[in-house]
Write a protein that holds these residues in place. Sequence first.
Motif, PDB file in Angstrom:
ATOM      1  N   VAL A  10       0.835  -1.191   0.000  1.00 50.20           N
ATOM      2  CA  VAL A  10       0.000   0.000   0.000  1.00 50.20           C
ATOM      3  C   VAL A  10       0.876   1.249   0.000  1.00 50.20           C
ATOM      4  N   LEU A  11       0.480   2.234  -0.786  1.00 50.43           N
ATOM      5  CA  LEU A  11       1.127   3.548  -0.815  1.00 50.43           C
ATOM      6  C   LEU A  11       0.171   4.551  -0.192  1.00 50.43           C
ATOM      7  N   ILE A  12       0.670   5.368   0.738  1.00 55.47           N
ATOM      8  CA  ILE A  12      -0.171   6.324   1.451  1.00 55.47           C
ATOM      9  C   ILE A  12       0.471   7.704   1.387  1.00 55.47           C
ATOM     10  N   THR A  13      -0.262   8.688   0.916  1.00 57.30           N
ATOM     11  CA  THR A  13       0.249  10.057   0.864  1.00 57.30           C
ATOM     12  C   THR A  13      -0.273  10.854   2.059  1.00 57.30           C
ATOM     13  N   GLY A  14       0.364  11.990   2.324  1.00 58.02           N
ATOM     14  CA  GLY A  14      -0.063  12.818   3.444  1.00 58.02           C
ATOM     15  C   GLY A  14       0.051  12.083   4.766  1.00 58.02           C
ATOM     16  N   ALA A  15       1.165  11.350   4.935  1.00 53.77           N
ATOM     17  CA  ALA A  15       1.304  10.448   6.091  1.00 53.77           C
ATOM     18  C   ALA A  15       2.095  11.040   7.248  1.00 53.77           C
ATOM     19  N   SER A  16       2.347  12.337   7.240  1.00 50.66           N
ATOM     20  CA  SER A  16       3.165  12.929   8.300  1.00 50.66           C
ATOM     21  C   SER A  16       2.377  13.246   9.563  1.00 50.66           C
ATOM     22  N   THR A  74       9.690  -0.886  -8.008  1.00 54.08           N
ATOM     23  CA  THR A  74      10.993  -1.527  -8.168  1.00 54.08           C
ATOM     24  C   THR A  74      11.288  -2.503  -7.040  1.00 54.08           C
ATOM     25  N   GLU A  75      10.956  -2.100  -5.824  1.00 52.39           N
ATOM     26  CA  GLU A  75      11.286  -2.927  -4.664  1.00 52.39           C
ATOM     27  C   GLU A  75      10.314  -4.070  -4.430  1.00 52.39           C
ATOM     28  N   GLN A  76       9.040  -3.890  -4.820  1.00 53.84           N
ATOM     29  CA  GLN A  76       8.027  -4.904  -4.505  1.00 53.84           C
ATOM     30  C   GLN A  76       7.401  -5.551  -5.732  1.00 53.84           C
ATOM     31  N   GLN A  77       7.607  -4.968  -6.893  1.00 58.18           N
ATOM     32  CA  GLN A  77       7.083  -5.506  -8.146  1.00 58.18           C
ATOM     33  C   GLN A  77       5.559  -5.446  -8.254  1.00 58.18           C
ATOM     34  N   ARG A  78       4.927  -4.747  -7.322  1.00 60.71           N
ATOM     35  CA  ARG A  78       3.479  -4.615  -7.406  1.00 60.71           C
ATOM     36  C   ARG A  78       3.011  -3.490  -6.481  1.00 60.71           C
ATOM     37  N   ILE A  79       1.792  -3.004  -6.727  1.00 58.68           N
ATOM     38  CA  ILE A  79       1.124  -2.038  -5.854  1.00 58.68           C
ATOM     39  C   ILE A  79      -0.331  -2.462  -5.770  1.00 58.68           C
ATOM     40  N   ASP A  80      -0.775  -2.787  -4.569  1.00 59.77           N
ATOM     41  CA  ASP A  80      -2.149  -3.254  -4.405  1.00 59.77           C
ATOM     42  C   ASP A  80      -3.126  -2.118  -4.124  1.00 59.77           C
ATOM     43  N   VAL A  81      -2.694  -1.163  -3.321  1.00 64.70           N
ATOM     44  CA  VAL A  81      -3.583  -0.067  -2.934  1.00 64.70           C
ATOM     45  C   VAL A  81      -2.808   1.252  -2.926  1.00 64.70           C
ATOM     46  N   LEU A  82      -3.428   2.284  -3.484  1.00 69.88           N
ATOM     47  CA  LEU A  82      -2.915   3.650  -3.378  1.00 69.88           C
ATOM     48  C   LEU A  82      -3.940   4.462  -2.615  1.00 69.88           C
ATOM     49  N   ILE A  83      -3.530   5.024  -1.477  1.00 66.84           N
ATOM     50  CA  ILE A  83      -4.415   5.873  -0.684  1.00 66.84           C
ATOM     51  C   ILE A  83      -4.001   7.327  -0.876  1.00 66.84           C
ATOM     52  N   ASN A  84      -4.812   8.052  -1.620  1.00 66.07           N
ATOM     53  CA  ASN A  84      -4.569   9.471  -1.885  1.00 66.07           C
ATOM     54  C   ASN A  84      -5.128  10.287  -0.726  1.00 66.07           C
ATOM     55  N   ASN A  85      -4.270  10.552   0.254  1.00 71.56           N
ATOM     56  CA  ASN A  85      -4.732  11.213   1.463  1.00 71.56           C
ATOM     57  C   ASN A  85      -4.228  12.649   1.596  1.00 71.56           C
ATOM     58  N   ILE A 123       0.689  -0.088 -13.478  1.00 70.91           N
ATOM     59  CA  ILE A 123       1.145  -1.209 -12.658  1.00 70.91           C
ATOM     60  C   ILE A 123      -0.045  -2.055 -12.233  1.00 70.91           C
ATOM     61  N   MET A 124      -1.094  -1.422 -11.778  1.00 68.54           N
ATOM     62  CA  MET A 124      -2.289  -2.148 -11.356  1.00 68.54           C
ATOM     63  C   MET A 124      -2.964  -2.836 -12.533  1.00 68.54           C
ATOM     64  N   ARG A 125      -2.928  -2.185 -13.680  1.00 69.35           N
ATOM     65  CA  ARG A 125      -3.563  -2.773 -14.859  1.00 69.35           C
ATOM     66  C   ARG A 125      -2.851  -4.054 -15.290  1.00 69.35           C
ATOM     67  N   ARG A 126      -1.518  -4.061 -15.202  1.00 65.67           N
ATOM     68  CA  ARG A 126      -0.778  -5.281 -15.537  1.00 65.67           C
ATOM     69  C   ARG A 126      -1.088  -6.409 -14.554  1.00 65.67           C
ATOM     70  N   GLN A 127      -1.355  -6.038 -13.302  1.00 66.21           N
ATOM     71  CA  GLN A 127      -1.716  -7.025 -12.284  1.00 66.21           C
ATOM     72  C   GLN A 127      -3.154  -7.514 -12.457  1.00 66.21           C
ATOM     73  N   HIS A 128      -3.946  -6.714 -13.161  1.00 63.04           N
ATOM     74  CA  HIS A 128      -5.396  -6.870 -13.250  1.00 63.04           C
ATOM     75  C   HIS A 128      -6.012  -6.847 -11.849  1.00 63.04           C
ATOM     76  N   ALA A 129      -5.469  -5.978 -11.015  1.00 62.70           N
ATOM     77  CA  ALA A 129      -5.981  -5.819  -9.651  1.00 62.70           C
ATOM     78  C   ALA A 129      -5.389  -4.564  -9.042  1.00 62.70           C
ATOM     79  N   GLY A 130      -6.185  -3.885  -8.237  1.00 63.24           N
ATOM     80  CA  GLY A 130      -5.691  -2.696  -7.546  1.00 63.24           C
ATOM     81  C   GLY A 130      -6.848  -1.867  -7.028  1.00 63.24           C
ATOM     82  N   ARG A 131      -6.536  -1.002  -6.105  1.00 63.78           N
ATOM     83  CA  ARG A 131      -7.575  -0.149  -5.547  1.00 63.78           C
ATOM     84  C   ARG A 131      -7.011   1.240  -5.282  1.00 63.78           C
ATOM     85  N   ILE A 132      -7.765   2.251  -5.693  1.00 67.08           N
ATOM     86  CA  ILE A 132      -7.436   3.650  -5.447  1.00 67.08           C
ATOM     87  C   ILE A 132      -8.422   4.174  -4.414  1.00 67.08           C
ATOM     88  N   ILE A 133      -7.902   4.598  -3.257  1.00 69.88           N
ATOM     89  CA  ILE A 133      -8.754   5.140  -2.194  1.00 69.88           C
ATOM     90  C   ILE A 133      -8.502   6.646  -2.107  1.00 69.88           C
TER      91      ILE A 133
END
Length: 276
Positions: A10-16, A74-85, A123-133
């Motif tokens: 999961v990638l999370i923005t505005g996490a400070s 690069t480090e994980q080869q995938r992204i399952d969730v992006l949380i635009n916070n 990246i999510m499209r190649r996985q055929h899976a992903g979620r944008i929150i």
Amino acid sequence: MDTSDKQKVVLITGASSGIGFATAKLFAQRGWIVYAGARRVERMEELEDYGVNVLALDVTNKESSRIFVNTAKTEQQRIDVLINNAGYGEFGALEEVSSEKARAQFDVNLFGLSQLTHFALPIMRRQHAGRIINTSSIASDVYTPFGGWYYSSKAALNQWSDVLDSESRRFGIRSVIVQPGPTQSQWSEIAFKNGFDNLSENSPYGDTAKKFMKVFSLLSKESNATAEDLAKVFYRASTDKHPKYRYYNQFRDHALVSITRHFPRTYRNVIDKIFD
């Protein structure tokens, strides 16, 4: 989405601080690989104790967003969730908020997250899976004087998210909205400061500003919602097998949005009585 896999990314923005910080911590505690981004990296040092990957991120900077997403890829080869916070509130009377500040509000709350999502989608499209929150607000439906640019940016985000969902769900990707109500955090303090900073000398909107601050302060103080409560909502939105289009923390948040949508004249009459 299979939540039994403990190594989702999961990638999370505005996490400070606030909701973003609490959400990064919760995901890490539940076994996810977490990449947390914000401009103020030093405020995320505590997250490293939970195994969170902390990165500098300015969502209004294209290269910064590219690096943030590509590091995880690069480090994980995938992204399952992006949380635009990442986001903030530029309050003030519409007449008095400068066009530069109005554009900056949309740059962070809409265009910045759109650019970040642009890098994650292939990246999510190649996985055929992903979620944008996407972190919106009940203010995308509920309005008052003195918050026009913030409310507009969140209303636009709702439409953007719905269109993205309609375009990307055939690729196994879902785009959903979380709509927090008043929450105990430092967000309000920053919003209040922006509001007063935008008042001109001898502003004709001074009384409106005072009423707004009084109402908003009262709602914030009476709210028992915490950043940790919202983190659980984000986790649910990220892991529900059949995600909803909208997620709320409390029943009253959903109820207020519904009243505003279905009884706009009644809502307007109440607002007029409060601010006249």
